[in-house]
Scaffold this motif. Sequence first.
Motif, PDB file in Angstrom:
ATOM      1  N   ASP A   1      -3.020 -12.596 -21.173  1.00 21.07           N
ATOM      2  CA  ASP A   1      -2.598 -13.811 -20.706  1.00 21.07           C
ATOM      3  C   ASP A   1      -2.311 -14.248 -19.592  1.00 21.07           C
ATOM      4  O   ASP A   1      -2.473 -14.917 -18.569  1.00 21.07           O
ATOM      5  CB  ASP A   1      -1.964 -14.860 -21.780  1.00 21.07           C
ATOM      6  N   ARG A   2      -1.244 -13.318 -18.989  1.00 25.33           N
ATOM      7  CA  ARG A   2      -0.318 -13.410 -17.842  1.00 25.33           C
ATOM      8  C   ARG A   2      -1.476 -13.220 -16.512  1.00 25.33           C
ATOM      9  O   ARG A   2      -1.423 -13.824 -15.694  1.00 25.33           O
ATOM     10  CB  ARG A   2       0.998 -12.566 -17.662  1.00 25.33           C
ATOM     11  N   LEU A   3      -2.154 -12.171 -16.776  1.00 27.71           N
ATOM     12  CA  LEU A   3      -3.089 -11.799 -15.752  1.00 27.71           C
ATOM     13  C   LEU A   3      -4.150 -12.600 -15.638  1.00 27.71           C
ATOM     14  O   LEU A   3      -4.827 -12.987 -14.562  1.00 27.71           O
ATOM     15  CB  LEU A   3      -3.787 -10.292 -15.992  1.00 27.71           C
ATOM     16  N   ARG A   4      -4.760 -13.117 -16.808  1.00 24.10           N
ATOM     17  CA  ARG A   4      -5.674 -14.342 -16.851  1.00 24.10           C
ATOM     18  C   ARG A   4      -5.164 -15.492 -15.937  1.00 24.10           C
ATOM     19  O   ARG A   4      -5.846 -15.959 -15.218  1.00 24.10           O
ATOM     20  CB  ARG A   4      -5.823 -14.695 -18.242  1.00 24.10           C
ATOM     21  N   ASP A   5      -3.993 -15.907 -16.120  1.00 22.83           N
ATOM     22  CA  ASP A   5      -3.363 -16.904 -15.363  1.00 22.83           C
ATOM     23  C   ASP A   5      -3.371 -16.772 -13.751  1.00 22.83           C
ATOM     24  O   ASP A   5      -3.476 -17.571 -12.960  1.00 22.83           O
ATOM     25  CB  ASP A   5      -1.981 -17.448 -15.856  1.00 22.83           C
ATOM     26  N   VAL A   6      -2.976 -15.589 -13.529  1.00 22.22           N
ATOM     27  CA  VAL A   6      -3.126 -15.004 -12.043  1.00 22.22           C
ATOM     28  C   VAL A   6      -4.475 -15.012 -11.496  1.00 22.22           C
ATOM     29  O   VAL A   6      -4.684 -15.697 -10.618  1.00 22.22           O
ATOM     30  CB  VAL A   6      -2.516 -13.456 -12.186  1.00 22.22           C
ATOM     31  N   ALA A   7      -5.250 -14.714 -12.278  1.00 21.66           N
ATOM     32  CA  ALA A   7      -6.686 -14.901 -11.926  1.00 21.66           C
ATOM     33  C   ALA A   7      -7.062 -16.453 -11.756  1.00 21.66           C
ATOM     34  O   ALA A   7      -7.733 -16.817 -10.686  1.00 21.66           O
ATOM     35  CB  ALA A   7      -7.929 -14.326 -13.001  1.00 21.66           C
ATOM     36  N   PHE A   8      -6.678 -17.283 -12.558  1.00 19.22           N
ATOM     37  CA  PHE A   8      -6.870 -18.686 -12.526  1.00 19.22           C
ATOM     38  C   PHE A   8      -6.511 -19.257 -11.164  1.00 19.22           C
ATOM     39  O   PHE A   8      -6.956 -20.302 -10.465  1.00 19.22           O
ATOM     40  CB  PHE A   8      -6.379 -19.455 -13.643  1.00 19.22           C
ATOM     41  N   VAL A   9      -5.198 -18.917 -10.952  1.00 15.84           N
ATOM     42  CA  VAL A   9      -4.468 -19.258  -9.764  1.00 15.84           C
ATOM     43  C   VAL A   9      -5.242 -18.819  -8.397  1.00 15.84           C
ATOM     44  O   VAL A   9      -5.398 -19.755  -7.645  1.00 15.84           O
ATOM     45  CB  VAL A   9      -3.101 -18.779  -9.720  1.00 15.84           C
ATOM     46  N   LEU A  10      -5.450 -17.647  -8.289  1.00 14.58           N
ATOM     47  CA  LEU A  10      -6.311 -17.172  -7.339  1.00 14.58           C
ATOM     48  C   LEU A  10      -7.652 -17.720  -7.092  1.00 14.58           C
ATOM     49  O   LEU A  10      -8.046 -18.023  -5.848  1.00 14.58           O
ATOM     50  CB  LEU A  10      -6.357 -15.579  -7.377  1.00 14.58           C
ATOM     51  N   ILE A  11      -8.352 -18.132  -8.250  1.00  8.87           N
ATOM     52  CA  ILE A  11      -9.365 -18.571  -7.929  1.00  8.87           C
ATOM     53  C   ILE A  11      -9.348 -20.099  -7.542  1.00  8.87           C
ATOM     54  O   ILE A  11     -10.155 -20.741  -6.540  1.00  8.87           O
ATOM     55  CB  ILE A  11     -10.225 -18.753  -9.486  1.00  8.87           C
ATOM     56  N   GLY A  12      -8.379 -20.762  -8.113  1.00  4.93           N
ATOM     57  CA  GLY A  12      -8.194 -22.272  -7.501  1.00  4.93           C
ATOM     58  C   GLY A  12      -7.652 -22.172  -6.140  1.00  4.93           C
ATOM     59  O   GLY A  12      -8.030 -23.218  -5.307  1.00  4.93           O
ATOM     60  N   LEU A  13      -6.969 -21.297  -5.859  1.00  6.69           N
ATOM     61  CA  LEU A  13      -6.477 -21.100  -4.282  1.00  6.69           C
ATOM     62  C   LEU A  13      -7.585 -20.906  -3.595  1.00  6.69           C
ATOM     63  O   LEU A  13      -7.690 -21.579  -2.373  1.00  6.69           O
ATOM     64  CB  LEU A  13      -5.352 -19.996  -4.266  1.00  6.69           C
TER      65      LEU A  13
ATOM     66  N   THR B   1     -11.922 -11.931 -11.753  1.00  6.39           N
ATOM     67  CA  THR B   1     -12.789 -13.174 -12.517  1.00  6.39           C
ATOM     68  C   THR B   1     -13.913 -12.285 -13.365  1.00  6.39           C
ATOM     69  O   THR B   1     -14.324 -12.729 -14.445  1.00  6.39           O
ATOM     70  CB  THR B   1     -13.431 -13.989 -11.666  1.00  6.39           C
ATOM     71  N   GLY B   2     -14.439 -11.182 -12.691  1.00  6.29           N
ATOM     72  CA  GLY B   2     -15.568 -10.334 -13.165  1.00  6.29           C
ATOM     73  C   GLY B   2     -14.845  -9.801 -14.726  1.00  6.29           C
ATOM     74  O   GLY B   2     -15.688  -9.817 -15.954  1.00  6.29           O
ATOM     75  N   ALA B   3     -13.559  -9.325 -14.625  1.00  5.90           N
ATOM     76  CA  ALA B   3     -12.992  -8.760 -15.806  1.00  5.90           C
ATOM     77  C   ALA B   3     -12.608  -9.756 -17.015  1.00  5.90           C
ATOM     78  O   ALA B   3     -12.878  -9.385 -17.931  1.00  5.90           O
ATOM     79  CB  ALA B   3     -11.835  -8.123 -15.296  1.00  5.90           C
ATOM     80  N   LEU B   4     -12.335 -10.891 -16.406  1.00  7.77           N
ATOM     81  CA  LEU B   4     -12.092 -11.855 -17.402  1.00  7.77           C
ATOM     82  C   LEU B   4     -13.240 -12.354 -18.024  1.00  7.77           C
ATOM     83  O   LEU B   4     -13.086 -12.415 -19.388  1.00  7.77           O
ATOM     84  CB  LEU B   4     -11.329 -13.275 -16.720  1.00  7.77           C
ATOM     85  N   ILE B   5     -14.385 -12.656 -17.448  1.00  9.57           N
ATOM     86  CA  ILE B   5     -15.642 -12.893 -18.059  1.00  9.57           C
ATOM     87  C   ILE B   5     -16.340 -11.852 -18.959  1.00  9.57           C
ATOM     88  O   ILE B   5     -16.433 -12.194 -20.077  1.00  9.57           O
ATOM     89  CB  ILE B   5     -16.686 -13.315 -17.007  1.00  9.57           C
ATOM     90  N   GLY B   6     -16.118 -10.635 -18.578  1.00  9.05           N
ATOM     91  CA  GLY B   6     -16.702  -9.510 -19.398  1.00  9.05           C
ATOM     92  C   GLY B   6     -15.780  -9.209 -20.659  1.00  9.05           C
ATOM     93  O   GLY B   6     -16.238  -9.012 -21.788  1.00  9.05           O
ATOM     94  N   SER B   7     -14.417  -9.382 -20.380  1.00  8.17           N
ATOM     95  CA  SER B   7     -13.383  -9.123 -21.510  1.00  8.17           C
ATOM     96  C   SER B   7     -13.650  -9.989 -22.707  1.00  8.17           C
ATOM     97  O   SER B   7     -13.244  -9.643 -23.999  1.00  8.17           O
ATOM     98  CB  SER B   7     -12.038  -8.842 -21.086  1.00  8.17           C
TER      99      SER B   7
END
Length: 356
Positions: free
Chosen positions: A59-71, A244-250
């Motif tokens: 979850d923590r890494l997922r949130d990092v991905a979300f922040v980077l995407i939004g940024l 983001t790719g890792a998040l979708i595939g996982s």
Amino acid sequence: MPAPSPSKHPIFSVLLTLAISAFGGGVAHALGLPAGWLMGGALAVTIAAMLGLPVGMPDRLRDVAFVLIGLSMGASVAPDSLALLASWPISIAALALELVIIVATTGWMLTRLFRLDPGTAYLSSFPGHLSFVLGIAATGVGNARQIVIIQVIRILMLTIAVPIGAVFLPIDHFPPVAAKAFLSPLQLALLALACVATGLVFIRLRVPAGMVLGAMAAATAAKLGGLYTEAMPPPLVVMTFILTGALIGSRFVGITRAEFAAAAKGGLIATGMTLAIVTIMALGVAQLVDMPFGQIWLGLSPGALEGMGALGIALGYDTAFIAAHHVIRLLMLSVAIPAVVVLVRWQEKKAQESRI
């Protein structure tokens, strides 16, 4: 007590997932596919998950991905995007009509052709708001695992179909303008803090996709307010696509091949129908507004905000237009999903009474 083997350690799982996403993304990028880092990573991790490899995103890494995407989305907002607001009502009206058609036609198809119960069929047909859909499924409406498979197939197909379509179809896409200056480490740190803080506020307010939208809101406000004009450093953009790719595939972890095969056919047909409806609607809107067809398509697409936003960045589109339409889509679904569930429950009750 023996120590766990390295292959079972959570850190190994995360590193393996990121390595697979980076490898798949690198191959797709080397082949010259648009948004290759994102598309290739998502496909590679999906295959790894289906093969039973220990992939996963905490979850923590997922949130990092979300922040980077939004940024990233906020940093790439076109300065003149607000000037296009006058033409947005046409595409928003098309979005509302599109949602009605998608839910009605794909839900009907899944019940009649694949004999799914109405709860499973219609919850699977909603184009987005996956966490909300699964939350309702957890209360006993429909088959949650079948819904997951159909919904994730939709997200994966959209992530792959858009870049491929950009190669083979007459879809305008524009390379991002070459940046002359990039955000410094201090600027990135301060901006990231603002993005996280705003994202937490959005989550507290129960805003859909709160962390992504909060991060984008903070980055966009800072840019339009003149606090920065620099672009995201390219290595950080690539890292965002890999995550983001890792998040979708996982999201395919835990789904057996038998479960996948049972629901995949219906999911593929439903997604194909959805893609056709979106394409027809986007072609209609493109005749009425002066915007690239690909940008309109991404705005009307039923993909996840983070995936479509990342694709918009990679293809050089106005992310403000894309994000605004996805926010509106989520708000529409927030009203439509409970209404359809109530209707399904009412029809089920009526059917039971008629059999008595």
